[in-house]
Design a protein around this motif. Structure first.
Motif, PDB file in Angstrom:
ATOM      1  N   SER A 102       0.847  -1.214   0.000  1.00 23.23           N
ATOM      2  CA  SER A 102       0.000   0.000   0.000  1.00 23.23           C
ATOM      3  C   SER A 102       0.871   1.249   0.000  1.00 23.23           C
ATOM      4  CB  SER A 102      -0.902   0.029   1.240  1.00 23.23           C
ATOM      5  OG  SER A 102      -1.778  -1.064   1.220  1.00 23.23           O
ATOM      6  N   PHE A 103       1.928   1.224   0.808  1.00 22.28           N
ATOM      7  CA  PHE A 103       2.837   2.371   0.868  1.00 22.28           C
ATOM      8  C   PHE A 103       3.488   2.612  -0.503  1.00 22.28           C
ATOM      9  CE2 PHE A 103       7.334   3.733   1.643  1.00 22.28           C
ATOM     10  CZ  PHE A 103       7.057   5.074   1.875  1.00 22.28           C
ATOM     11  N   THR A 104       3.935   1.541  -1.134  1.00 23.39           N
ATOM     12  CA  THR A 104       4.585   1.668  -2.447  1.00 23.39           C
ATOM     13  C   THR A 104       3.600   2.252  -3.464  1.00 23.39           C
ATOM     14  OG1 THR A 104       5.935  -0.238  -1.887  1.00 23.39           O
ATOM     15  CG2 THR A 104       5.878   0.385  -4.206  1.00 23.39           C
ATOM     16  N   ALA A 105       2.351   1.796  -3.418  1.00 24.93           N
ATOM     17  CA  ALA A 105       1.344   2.301  -4.360  1.00 24.93           C
ATOM     18  C   ALA A 105       1.102   3.795  -4.131  1.00 24.93           C
ATOM     19  CB  ALA A 105       0.044   1.512  -4.190  1.00 24.93           C
ATOM     20  N   LEU A 106       0.954   4.202  -2.874  1.00 29.36           N
ATOM     21  CA  LEU A 106       0.701   5.621  -2.573  1.00 29.36           C
ATOM     22  C   LEU A 106       1.912   6.482  -2.939  1.00 29.36           C
ATOM     23  CD1 LEU A 106      -1.133   5.241   0.851  1.00 29.36           C
ATOM     24  CD2 LEU A 106      -2.116   6.208  -1.237  1.00 29.36           C
ATOM     25  N   ARG A 107       3.100   5.956  -2.679  1.00 32.30           N
ATOM     26  CA  ARG A 107       4.317   6.715  -2.984  1.00 32.30           C
ATOM     27  C   ARG A 107       4.437   6.961  -4.491  1.00 32.30           C
ATOM     28  NH1 ARG A 107       9.685   3.868  -1.191  1.00 32.30           N
ATOM     29  NH2 ARG A 107       8.897   2.555  -2.843  1.00 32.30           N
ATOM     30  N   ASN A 108       3.946   6.004  -5.277  1.00 33.50           N
ATOM     31  CA  ASN A 108       3.966   6.184  -6.732  1.00 33.50           C
ATOM     32  C   ASN A 108       2.928   7.198  -7.201  1.00 33.50           C
ATOM     33  OD1 ASN A 108       6.046   4.395  -7.061  1.00 33.50           O
ATOM     34  ND2 ASN A 108       4.711   2.618  -7.383  1.00 33.50           N
ATOM     35  N   MET A 109       1.893   7.421  -6.368  1.00 34.29           N
ATOM     36  CA  MET A 109       0.816   8.345  -6.758  1.00 34.29           C
ATOM     37  C   MET A 109       1.125   9.793  -6.388  1.00 34.29           C
ATOM     38  SD  MET A 109      -2.274   5.886  -5.391  1.00 34.29           S
ATOM     39  CE  MET A 109      -3.459   7.179  -5.144  1.00 34.29           C
ATOM     40  N   HIS A 110       2.008  10.015  -5.411  1.00 34.52           N
ATOM     41  CA  HIS A 110       2.236  11.371  -4.877  1.00 34.52           C
ATOM     42  C   HIS A 110       3.720  11.707  -4.865  1.00 34.52           C
ATOM     43  CE1 HIS A 110      -1.949  11.624  -3.617  1.00 34.52           C
ATOM     44  NE2 HIS A 110      -1.821  10.406  -3.114  1.00 34.52           N
ATOM     45  N   SER A 111       4.017  13.019  -4.785  1.00 30.73           N
ATOM     46  CA  SER A 111       5.449  13.367  -4.759  1.00 30.73           C
ATOM     47  C   SER A 111       5.987  13.404  -3.336  1.00 30.73           C
ATOM     48  CB  SER A 111       5.720  14.676  -5.500  1.00 30.73           C
ATOM     49  OG  SER A 111       4.894  15.692  -5.044  1.00 30.73           O
ATOM     50  N   ILE A 112       5.188  13.781  -2.355  1.00 28.51           N
ATOM     51  CA  ILE A 112       5.644  13.713  -0.954  1.00 28.51           C
ATOM     52  C   ILE A 112       4.657  12.850  -0.166  1.00 28.51           C
ATOM     53  CG2 ILE A 112       6.135  15.000   1.169  1.00 28.51           C
ATOM     54  CD1 ILE A 112       6.928  17.385  -0.468  1.00 28.51           C
ATOM     55  N   MET A 113       5.180  11.848   0.543  1.00 25.78           N
ATOM     56  CA  MET A 113       4.333  11.004   1.392  1.00 25.78           C
ATOM     57  C   MET A 113       4.592  11.306   2.868  1.00 25.78           C
ATOM     58  SD  MET A 113       2.139   8.972   0.141  1.00 25.78           S
ATOM     59  CE  MET A 113       1.830   7.998   1.603  1.00 25.78           C
ATOM     60  N   LEU A 114       3.521  11.482   3.621  1.00 31.72           N
ATOM     61  CA  LEU A 114       3.608  11.642   5.074  1.00 31.72           C
ATOM     62  C   LEU A 114       2.908  10.443   5.706  1.00 31.72           C
ATOM     63  CD1 LEU A 114       2.674  15.441   5.429  1.00 31.72           C
ATOM     64  CD2 LEU A 114       4.961  14.424   5.250  1.00 31.72           C
ATOM     65  N   VAL A 115       3.669   9.647   6.446  1.00 28.20           N
ATOM     66  CA  VAL A 115       3.134   8.411   7.036  1.00 28.20           C
ATOM     67  C   VAL A 115       3.080   8.579   8.541  1.00 28.20           C
ATOM     68  CG1 VAL A 115       3.475   5.919   7.264  1.00 28.20           C
ATOM     69  CG2 VAL A 115       4.213   7.091   5.168  1.00 28.20           C
ATOM     70  N   GLU A 116       1.893   8.487   9.108  1.00 20.41           N
ATOM     71  CA  GLU A 116       1.779   8.609  10.573  1.00 20.41           C
ATOM     72  C   GLU A 116       2.004   7.263  11.235  1.00 20.41           C
ATOM     73  OE1 GLU A 116      -1.907  10.080  12.386  1.00 20.41           O
ATOM     74  OE2 GLU A 116      -1.171   9.332  14.311  1.00 20.41           O
ATOM     75  N   GLY A 117       2.911   7.243  12.229  1.00 23.96           N
ATOM     76  CA  GLY A 117       3.215   6.014  12.944  1.00 23.96           C
ATOM     77  C   GLY A 117       2.138   5.618  13.945  1.00 23.96           C
ATOM     78  N   ILE A 118       2.512   4.656  14.786  1.00 24.04           N
ATOM     79  CA  ILE A 118       1.609   4.128  15.821  1.00 24.04           C
ATOM     80  C   ILE A 118       2.353   4.329  17.131  1.00 24.04           C
ATOM     81  CG2 ILE A 118       0.281   2.084  16.582  1.00 24.04           C
ATOM     82  CD1 ILE A 118       2.131   1.679  13.418  1.00 24.04           C
ATOM     83  N   GLY A 119       1.828   5.196  18.001  1.00 20.78           N
ATOM     84  CA  GLY A 119       2.513   5.463  19.268  1.00 20.78           C
ATOM     85  C   GLY A 119       3.940   5.924  19.009  1.00 20.78           C
ATOM     86  N   GLY A 120       4.921   5.299  19.676  1.00 23.48           N
ATOM     87  CA  GLY A 120       6.336   5.628  19.478  1.00 23.48           C
ATOM     88  C   GLY A 120       7.064   4.511  18.741  1.00 23.48           C
ATOM     89  N   LEU A 121       8.404   4.614  18.679  1.00 27.44           N
ATOM     90  CA  LEU A 121       9.191   3.692  17.840  1.00 27.44           C
ATOM     91  C   LEU A 121       9.211   2.251  18.342  1.00 27.44           C
ATOM     92  CD1 LEU A 121      12.378   5.724  16.811  1.00 27.44           C
ATOM     93  CD2 LEU A 121      10.344   5.191  15.447  1.00 27.44           C
ATOM     94  N   MET A 122       9.101   2.074  19.672  1.00 23.42           N
ATOM     95  CA  MET A 122       9.230   0.711  20.195  1.00 23.42           C
ATOM     96  C   MET A 122       7.877   0.083  20.530  1.00 23.42           C
ATOM     97  SD  MET A 122      12.269   0.130  19.647  1.00 23.42           S
ATOM     98  CE  MET A 122      12.547  -1.464  20.403  1.00 23.42           C
ATOM     99  N   VAL A 123       6.834   0.516  19.838  1.00 22.10           N
ATOM    100  CA  VAL A 123       5.535  -0.157  19.976  1.00 22.10           C
ATOM    101  C   VAL A 123       5.621  -1.478  19.203  1.00 22.10           C
ATOM    102  CG1 VAL A 123       3.097  -0.050  19.309  1.00 22.10           C
ATOM    103  CG2 VAL A 123       4.210   1.954  20.316  1.00 22.10           C
ATOM    104  N   PRO A 124       5.348  -2.607  19.864  1.00 20.02           N
ATOM    105  CA  PRO A 124       5.484  -3.895  19.169  1.00 20.02           C
ATOM    106  C   PRO A 124       4.318  -4.160  18.212  1.00 20.02           C
ATOM    107  CG  PRO A 124       4.773  -4.249  21.431  1.00 20.02           C
ATOM    108  CD  PRO A 124       4.941  -2.763  21.269  1.00 20.02           C
ATOM    109  N   ILE A 125       4.671  -4.545  16.972  1.00 17.94           N
ATOM    110  CA  ILE A 125       3.638  -4.865  15.971  1.00 17.94           C
ATOM    111  C   ILE A 125       3.463  -6.386  15.889  1.00 17.94           C
ATOM    112  CG2 ILE A 125       3.062  -4.716  13.514  1.00 17.94           C
ATOM    113  CD1 ILE A 125       4.559  -2.026  13.448  1.00 17.94           C
ATOM    114  N   ARG A 126       4.606  -7.086  15.816  1.00 20.14           N
ATOM    115  CA  ARG A 126       4.617  -8.552  15.862  1.00 20.14           C
ATOM    116  C   ARG A 126       5.739  -8.955  16.805  1.00 20.14           C
ATOM    117  NH1 ARG A 126       2.481 -11.165  10.858  1.00 20.14           N
ATOM    118  NH2 ARG A 126       3.866 -12.882  11.384  1.00 20.14           N
TER     119      ARG A 126
END
Ligand SMILES: Nc1ncnc2c1ncn2[C@@H]1O[C@H](COP(=O)(O)OP(=O)(O)OP(=O)(O)O)[C@@H](O)[C@H]1O
Ligand SMILES: [Mg+2]
Length: 239
Positions: A102-126
């Motif tokens: 999804s990120f790759t698709a959006l990055r191809n559609m726009h010139s600047i991408m802003l991606v909002e994270g989840i909490g802070g850097l050490m939030v466990p996803i898996r």
């Protein structure tokens, strides 16, 4: 010219969505084609048959975009918990391949991408995989949203150090005034101290904003931050 940034925070509820939205509006007002993304949302709201990311909706509205939710917010989890905690509770696992696609698709559609994270850097996803690993997979620099007041030096320095130790670059730090409080001595001195100890650009401070509705979020408080980001990242003027 393509550029992407991952907006993380020193904590949850620090103003990542508001700063991302304001930055998007400021960059759009300068003529840039900006895309937004919220790769994982926990605490998603149930609407009709599905789950909706209110952060993604806010970002899309602020940026004046109509990109599909399945790209902008590909993973929506209902419990308001860290993604790994959701897995431990419900068995539902976050699949990373779809997020990167999804990120790759959006990055191809726009010139600047802003991606909002989840909490802070050490939030466990898996298991063994945190937000920082997602940043590494996306291969994008960070913008760190930090509190302006006493205690922020510790959290901000830890966040910068955590990123750098793993080879993630930091484009800059934004101090966000979530609360309408008189300025303290710590708030006056923190940006200079943090610039010195972290050796990272301070992009600026966002004041407390009375009107935070996405469609009428004022652009002015975010313009200096956007200009500094464009300058430190050496992003060319739009065609
Ligand atoms: N500069 C500001 N002025 C006024 N209100 C603010 C400001 N920054 C943030 N807020 C408010 O503080 C709350 C938390 O901000 P926000 O939702 O942007 O945080 P977040 O880091 O994205 O949270 P989460 O971790 O849940 O995604 C929101 O109600 C938002 O409108
Ligand atoms: Mg948010």
């Amino acid at each position: 010219m393509k550029a992407s940034f991952f907006i993380t925070g020193t904590d949850t509820g620090i103003g990542k969505t508001l700063v991302t939205a304001g930055l998007a509006r400021a960059l759009v007002s300068r003529g840039y084609d900006v895309g937004v993304m919220k790769p994982i949302t926990s605490g998603a709201v149930r609407r009709g048959m599905g789950l909706v990311s209110e952060d993604a909706e806010y970002l899309l509205k602020a940026a004046g975009l109509h990109d599909p939710a399945m790209l902008v917010s590909p993973v929506c989890l209902e419990p308001p918990l860290a993604p790994l905690a959701v897995t431990m509770l419900t068995g539902q696992k976050v699949e990373m391949a779809g997020i990167i696609a999804s990120f790759t698709a959006l990055r191809n559609m726009h010139s600047i991408m802003l991606v909002e994270g989840i909490g802070g850097l050490m939030v466990p996803i898996r298991r063994g995989y945190s937000v920082l690993n997602l940043v590494l997979e996306m291969d994008v620099p960070l913008i760190i949203v930090a509190r302006p007041n006493l205690g922020t030096i510790n959290h901000t320095w830890m966040t910068v150090d955590c990123a750098r130790t793993r080879g993630v670059s930091v484009a800059g730090i934004v101090f966000n005034h979530c609360e309408n409080m008189p300025e303290t001595a710590a708030e006056r001195t923190n940006p200079d101290v943090i610039r010195r100890v972290c050796d990272v650009p301070v992009l600026g401070s966002v004041p407390f904003i009375e009107e935070t509705d996405a469609a009428s979020l004022p652009v002015e408080p975010f313009l200096p931050v956007a200009e500094k980001l464009l300058a430190v990242s050496e992003i060319a003027r739009p065609d």
